[in-house]
Design a protein around this motif. Structure first.
Motif, PDB file in Angstrom:
ATOM      1  N   UNK A 166      32.534  12.350   7.392  1.00 14.20           N
ATOM      2  CA  UNK A 166      31.747  11.631   6.398  1.00 14.20           C
ATOM      3  C   UNK A 166      31.119  10.402   7.036  1.00 14.20           C
ATOM      4  N   UNK A 167      30.025  10.000   6.456  1.00 11.01           N
ATOM      5  CA  UNK A 167      29.338   8.815   6.968  1.00 11.01           C
ATOM      6  C   UNK A 167      30.243   7.596   6.843  1.00 11.01           C
ATOM      7  N   UNK A 170      32.843   7.552   9.592  1.00 18.97           N
ATOM      8  CA  UNK A 170      32.298   7.160  10.894  1.00 18.97           C
ATOM      9  C   UNK A 170      31.972   5.671  10.917  1.00 18.97           C
ATOM     10  N   UNK A 171      31.468   5.155   9.795  1.00 20.90           N
ATOM     11  CA  UNK A 171      31.131   3.721   9.759  1.00 20.90           C
ATOM     12  C   UNK A 171      32.396   2.885   9.961  1.00 20.90           C
ATOM     13  N   UNK A 173      35.016   3.741  11.582  1.00 20.62           N
ATOM     14  CA  UNK A 173      35.405   3.837  12.998  1.00 20.62           C
ATOM     15  C   UNK A 173      34.493   2.996  13.884  1.00 20.62           C
ATOM     16  N   UNK A 174      33.186   3.009  13.580  1.00 19.56           N
ATOM     17  CA  UNK A 174      32.237   2.216  14.374  1.00 19.56           C
ATOM     18  C   UNK A 174      32.606   0.738  14.277  1.00 19.56           C
ATOM     19  N   UNK A 177      35.697  -0.096  16.201  1.00 12.14           N
ATOM     20  CA  UNK A 177      35.675   0.076  17.646  1.00 12.14           C
ATOM     21  C   UNK A 177      34.722  -0.881  18.324  1.00 12.14           C
ATOM     22  N   UNK A 178      33.637  -1.228  17.679  1.00  8.48           N
ATOM     23  CA  UNK A 178      32.666  -2.103  18.311  1.00  8.48           C
ATOM     24  C   UNK A 178      31.846  -2.802  17.227  1.00  8.48           C
ATOM     25  N   UNK A 181      28.129  -3.047  18.055  1.00  3.87           N
ATOM     26  CA  UNK A 181      27.359  -1.830  17.809  1.00  3.87           C
ATOM     27  C   UNK A 181      27.099  -1.667  16.316  1.00  3.87           C
ATOM     28  N   UNK A 184      24.395  -3.962  15.314  1.00  3.17           N
ATOM     29  CA  UNK A 184      23.103  -3.479  15.806  1.00  3.17           C
ATOM     30  C   UNK A 184      22.580  -2.359  14.916  1.00  3.17           C
ATOM     31  N   UNK A 185      23.481  -1.594  14.316  1.00  3.41           N
ATOM     32  CA  UNK A 185      23.053  -0.521  13.416  1.00  3.41           C
ATOM     33  C   UNK A 185      22.752  -1.063  12.025  1.00  3.41           C
ATOM     34  N   UNK A 186      23.030  -2.330  11.813  1.00  2.00           N
ATOM     35  CA  UNK A 186      22.699  -2.941  10.540  1.00  2.00           C
ATOM     36  C   UNK A 186      23.826  -2.892   9.520  1.00  2.00           C
ATOM     37  N   UNK A 187      25.041  -2.618   9.965  1.00  2.00           N
ATOM     38  CA  UNK A 187      26.147  -2.617   9.010  1.00  2.00           C
ATOM     39  C   UNK A 187      26.780  -3.998   8.949  1.00  2.00           C
TER      40      UNK A 187
ATOM     41  N   UNK B  81      17.065  -6.008  13.918  1.00  2.00           N
ATOM     42  CA  UNK B  81      16.842  -4.811  14.744  1.00  2.00           C
ATOM     43  C   UNK B  81      16.569  -3.564  13.902  1.00  2.00           C
ATOM     44  N   UNK B  82      17.117  -3.542  12.691  1.00  2.89           N
ATOM     45  CA  UNK B  82      16.901  -2.371  11.858  1.00  2.89           C
ATOM     46  C   UNK B  82      15.432  -2.261  11.457  1.00  2.89           C
ATOM     47  N   UNK B  97      25.732  -0.269  23.942  1.00  2.00           N
ATOM     48  CA  UNK B  97      25.902  -0.456  22.503  1.00  2.00           C
ATOM     49  C   UNK B  97      26.508   0.781  21.859  1.00  2.00           C
ATOM     50  N   UNK B  99      29.489   3.314  20.739  1.00  2.00           N
ATOM     51  CA  UNK B  99      30.845   3.065  20.257  1.00  2.00           C
ATOM     52  C   UNK B  99      31.802   3.900  21.106  1.00  2.00           C
ATOM     53  N   UNK B 102      33.936   7.020  19.760  1.00  2.00           N
ATOM     54  CA  UNK B 102      33.208   8.127  19.129  1.00  2.00           C
ATOM     55  C   UNK B 102      32.604   9.031  20.206  1.00  2.00           C
ATOM     56  N   UNK B 110      25.554   8.879  13.639  1.00  2.00           N
ATOM     57  CA  UNK B 110      25.820   7.704  12.798  1.00  2.00           C
ATOM     58  C   UNK B 110      24.759   6.629  13.004  1.00  2.00           C
ATOM     59  N   UNK B 116      23.618  11.692   6.333  1.00  2.00           N
ATOM     60  CA  UNK B 116      24.112  12.036   5.000  1.00  2.00           C
ATOM     61  C   UNK B 116      25.553  11.560   4.788  1.00  2.00           C
ATOM     62  N   UNK B 117      25.948  11.440   3.533  1.00  2.00           N
ATOM     63  CA  UNK B 117      27.285  10.941   3.223  1.00  2.00           C
ATOM     64  C   UNK B 117      28.360  11.875   3.767  1.00  2.00           C
ATOM     65  N   UNK B 118      28.115  13.189   3.654  1.00  2.00           N
ATOM     66  CA  UNK B 118      29.041  14.162   4.245  1.00  2.00           C
ATOM     67  C   UNK B 118      28.290  14.888   5.342  1.00  2.00           C
ATOM     68  N   UNK B 119      28.888  14.852   6.542  1.00  2.00           N
ATOM     69  CA  UNK B 119      28.170  15.394   7.690  1.00  2.00           C
ATOM     70  C   UNK B 119      28.482  16.879   7.844  1.00  2.00           C
TER      71      UNK B 119
END
Lengths: 307, 514
Positions: A166-167, A170-171, A173-174, A177-178, A181, A184-187, B81-82, B97, B99, B102, B110, B116-119
């Motif tokens: 699921x998104x 992964x978010x 985990x991101x 972990x970093x 990063x 940079x992805x905007x989270x 940056x986005x 940059x 992760x 992963x 990601x 999508x919410x479910x990959x």
């Protein structure tokens, strides 16, 4: 009959105990897995567990519904998680220190508010008798499985799946972990951690509800005896993997049941030592799985203990 | 304001009067620069010239003090940056940059804004395989990024930007972690994409050869100002160098004086095997010898065991077999041993690996002898720090090695990369040295610092030290070494005297053809 069963009865009791005792470990460790995967440690889950136990018991006494108790415990746990997450986003705040403060705060508040509820008895959570096929009372007792245990088992599979597929998983985990990063992805790193800590709190609160509403099934100040803290160690042993958390919780539950089981078959010599089994096991496993040569595999990179 | 540029094809970017001040310091002063759609533009300049500041302003990391960015001829308000990504701008940073825990596939998916919410991994995988089919790099997307070598990570960073549909790509020293062959491959591909009109590239670089081979135009920054530029081929290397450094003289590399002493073998590595902390990389060094007054250069593609070899020699990881012998007796990298046998070790990324970043320059300079009376390594141990002696010694070293720092009490992390390296060299090279082990000593430094640091290394050799130089920069190896050894897949696979070295043969062995 009991002669005939002998050591078998110990085994059955340990299996039954594993199922019965493991549930709070399971919920707290799954909650802590979510929190730690997002890069934060919440040591306050011991306090959340105790407060969850108290609030669930009090609610069940007042409303006569154990499920209302579970819901309130989850909400209270979530509130503790939000508090931890909120305080930790302030600058120069250390998550471990905040966790210890919240552990003491949660337990203290629970003892204070829970005084009137030590005497009255609350309706327990229902259990499903999976041992109906057997005539042996030991087997029947061992296989009386609480609904929350099944929920926890399903939840560990769900979380394991969600961290990969699921998104949201992964978010988390991101972020864990970093942080760079993730930014940079905007989270919003702090917000993700706030939610992850709150989710962890909800699960720990529910774990507390199990303690007071099923096993041991009463509210008193010694209800947890450090299970919340052990669950945090269990997360490290399980390498932040929800499925491994399930296995580890069963193992710890089984170890916890060893003392009473041996006592029930008449081995009374030194059985206090067997009561210490979960603690010894924690220590032994952490030593056995550690290494001076290798880095801790699977540790989220942002965790203050792996930095 | 939504970007309404066409969804494919290269886009042009222009900066107008870009200025950025940090307090009283002007990092960027009125820089106007234009990159045409499909252009391949190189941005040259020394460290601290403002190159990174400029591109970070373009990417929305910094808000410029004044000035604006035009994307495809229209003014674009890029605040993060986005927003830059939404406009088709992408950047590959010098640091990674991705992760680490992963996998490559997870990193790519990601990073996409519309994940999508479910990959659905089966369809994502099919899409990725299709996408990778169009990329000339072959990458294993199922391995966690932490297990990839630096070169592979760099390729994955570039692939990620292309996956995110970047149509204007900024590269910050993209080849510093690549082999010459990999660098040519990567830059060649990007150049081909710009030629087809799919992509525009802005590349920050120190390497003239790269700029001349791949870029079409260039700009030079010095102290925050745009000092020149134009089409590649019009400017000579001397012109470019003159623009970059202004009116300063750079010293050429000190000549190697004297021959290696065949009688005095200082370092011997015998049948050493080791595994890195992740347990993934293994090395097996059968025989490596370094004699007095000799520089042995270990060449190799990043991630072929050089780091593990350095870690064994430095005592960070333990060898699982074999032995390291220094001056005739076994050596394990302990402090006492390195002191008595005068071994000095300069690891890569010195700020991280050889310094305590938040301690002062003076304290960092004292690491070798702070526990000796009067901060003197020859004197007996002491319990009390001699702050006065530490400070005097630090001031002396700062002056002698020209370390630019606000004061000897400033945290060493506030220094630039070149000055951190100067400080570390000052600490390691002032006392007599018998064996010097250096790893990527000039990584990311500008060339004034580079030539100075290389001079120091050659001077140590001329003074009789045995030097083991582990470097991913082949030019550096060729320039400094008496003898060159190539490392590939954890083994030493080729050896040649520098005087007889053939770059082609070295490159082939680096690439694994042996």
């Amino acid at each position: 009959m009991s002669d005939q069963l002998g050591l078998w009865s110990v085994l059955i009791a340990v299996i039954g105990g594993a199922i019965r005792v493991s549930t709070p470990f399971l919920f707290v460790s799954l909650g802590e897995t979510i929190t730690e995967r997002s890069g934060r440690i919440n040591l306050g889950l011991e306090g959340t567990l105790v407060f969850g136990a108290m609030s669930a018991y009090a609610t069940a006494v007042l409303t006569d519904s154990p499920w209302a108790g579970v819901a309130v415990a989850g909400l209270a746990g979530g509130a503790f998680g939000l508090l931890h997450g909120f305080v930790c986003r302030l600058p120069r705040v250390n998550d471990v220190a905040v966790g210890i403060a919240l552990m003491l705060f949660g337990s203290g508040l629970a003892f204070f508010l829970g005084k009137p509820f030590i005497q009255p008895s609350a309706p327990p959570l229902p259990a499903i008798p999976f041992g109906f096929w057997s005539d042996l009372p030991q087997v029947q007792a061992a296989l009386r499985v609480n609904v929350l245990f099944l929920v926890g088992a399903a939840l560990s599979v769900l979380l394991w799946w969600a961290f990969r597929n699921t998104k949201a998983g992964l978010i988390v985990r991101v972020v864990g972990d970093s942080a760079d990063a993730a930014r940079a992805m905007g989270y919003d790193v702090d917000r993700v951690r706030l939610y992850a800590t709150a989710a962890g709190g909800v699960l720990a609160g529910i774990g507390g509800a199990y303690l007071s509403l099923y096993y041991p099934g009463s509210w008193n100040e010694g209800v947890s005896s450090g299970q919340g803290l052990m669950a945090v160690a269990l997360v490290i042993f399980a390498r932040w993997n929800p499925l491994a958390c399930f296995g580890a919780a069963l193992l710890f539950g089984g170890a916890g049941a060893l003392g009473p089981a041996l006592q029930s078959v008449g081995i009374s010599q030194g059985y206090y030592l067997f009561y210490a089994a979960p603690y010894v096991l924690t220590l032994a496993l952490l030593i056995a799985t550690s290494s001076t040569e290798r880095a801790l595999a699977g540790a989220p990179g942002e965790l203050s203990l792996s930095k | 304001m939504e970007p309404d540029a066409p969804a494919t094809g290269a886009i042009g970017v222009e900066t107008i009067g870009m200025t950025k001040r940090f307090g009283a310091f002007t990092a960027l002063d009125d820089v106007s620069m234009k990159i045409e759609p499909g252009g391949f533009h190189a941005l040259l300049g020394e460290n601290g010239a403002g190159k990174s500041t400029l591109v970070k302003c373009v990417m929305g990391f910094y808000a410029p003090t004044s000035g604006s960015v035009l994307v495809d001829g229209r003014e674009a308000e890029i605040t993060n940056p986005k927003g830059a990504q939404a406009r088709g701008l992408g950047m590959v940073y010098q640091h990674f940059t991705l992760v680490p825990s992963l996998t490559g596939a997870e990193n790519l998916v990601i990073s996409r804004a519309d994940a999508p919410a479910i990959l659905h991994w089966s369809s994502e995988r099919a899409a990725l395989a299709d996408f990778m089919g169009r990329m000339p790099f072959k990458l294993n997307l199922d391995r966690p990024v932490a297990e990839l070598a630096a070169g592979e990570k760099q390729k994955l960073e570039i692939v990620k930007q292309l996956y995110l549909k970047a149509r204007f790509l900024i590269l910050d020293e993209p080849t510093s972690v690549l082999t010459p062959a990999e660098a040519e491959e990567v830059l060649g591909l990007l150049r081909a994409m710009t030629d087809r009109g799919d992509l525009s590239v802005l590349m920050i670089s120190h390497k003239f050869r790269e700029v001349e081979t791949f870029a079409r135009s260039l700009s030079v920054l010095r102290r925050g100002k745009l000092v020149g530029g134009g089409a590649v081929g019009v400017l000579s290397r001397d012109d470019m160098a003159a623009m970059m450094i202004g009116e300063r003289t750079t010293r050429t590399i000190a000549a190697r004086l004297g021959e290696p002493d065949p009688e005095r073998e200082i370092l011997r590595v015998e049948k050493v095997t080791a595994t890195d902390v992740s347990g993934l990389r293994h090395i097996a060094i059968d025989d490596l010898r370094v004699r007095a007054r000799e520089i042995v250069g270990i060449a190799g593609v990043s991630g072929n065991g050089q780091k593990e070899l350095a870690d064994v020699l430095g005592g960070q990881i333990r060898a699982t077999g074999g032995r390291v012998v220094v001056a005739g007796t076994p050596y394990t990298g302990k402090r006492v041993e390195s002191r008595s046998r005068r071994v000095r070790f300069i690891p890569e990324e010195p700020l991280r690996n050889a310094c305590a970043p938040r301690m002062s320059v003076a304290e960092n300079l004292a690491f070798r002898a702070f526990d000796r009376r009067g901060d003197d390594p020859q004197k007996p141990p002491t319990l009390w720090l001699d702050k006065g002696a530490m400070s005097r010694r630090a001031k002396d070293l700062i002056a002698r090695f020209k370390v630019k720092t606000a004061s000897s009490e400033a945290p060493i992390a506030t220094l630039s990369g070149g000055n951190v390296q100067r400080a570390v060299l000052a600490r390691e090279l002032t006392d007599p040295v018998d064996l010097l082990i250096v790893v990527n000593p000039c990584f990311g430094l500008d060339f004034a610092a580079v030539s100075e640091i290389r001079n120091r290394i050659v001077a140590a050799r001329n003074g009789g030290a045995a030097v083991l130089l582990i470097s991913e920069d082949l030019d550096e190896i060729l320039e400094l070494s008496d003898r060159i050894v190539v490392m590939s897949e954890g083994r030493l696979v080729y050896e040649t005297l520098a005087a007889e070295a053939e770059v082609g043969a070295i490159g082939q062995h680096m690439a694994g053809h042996h």
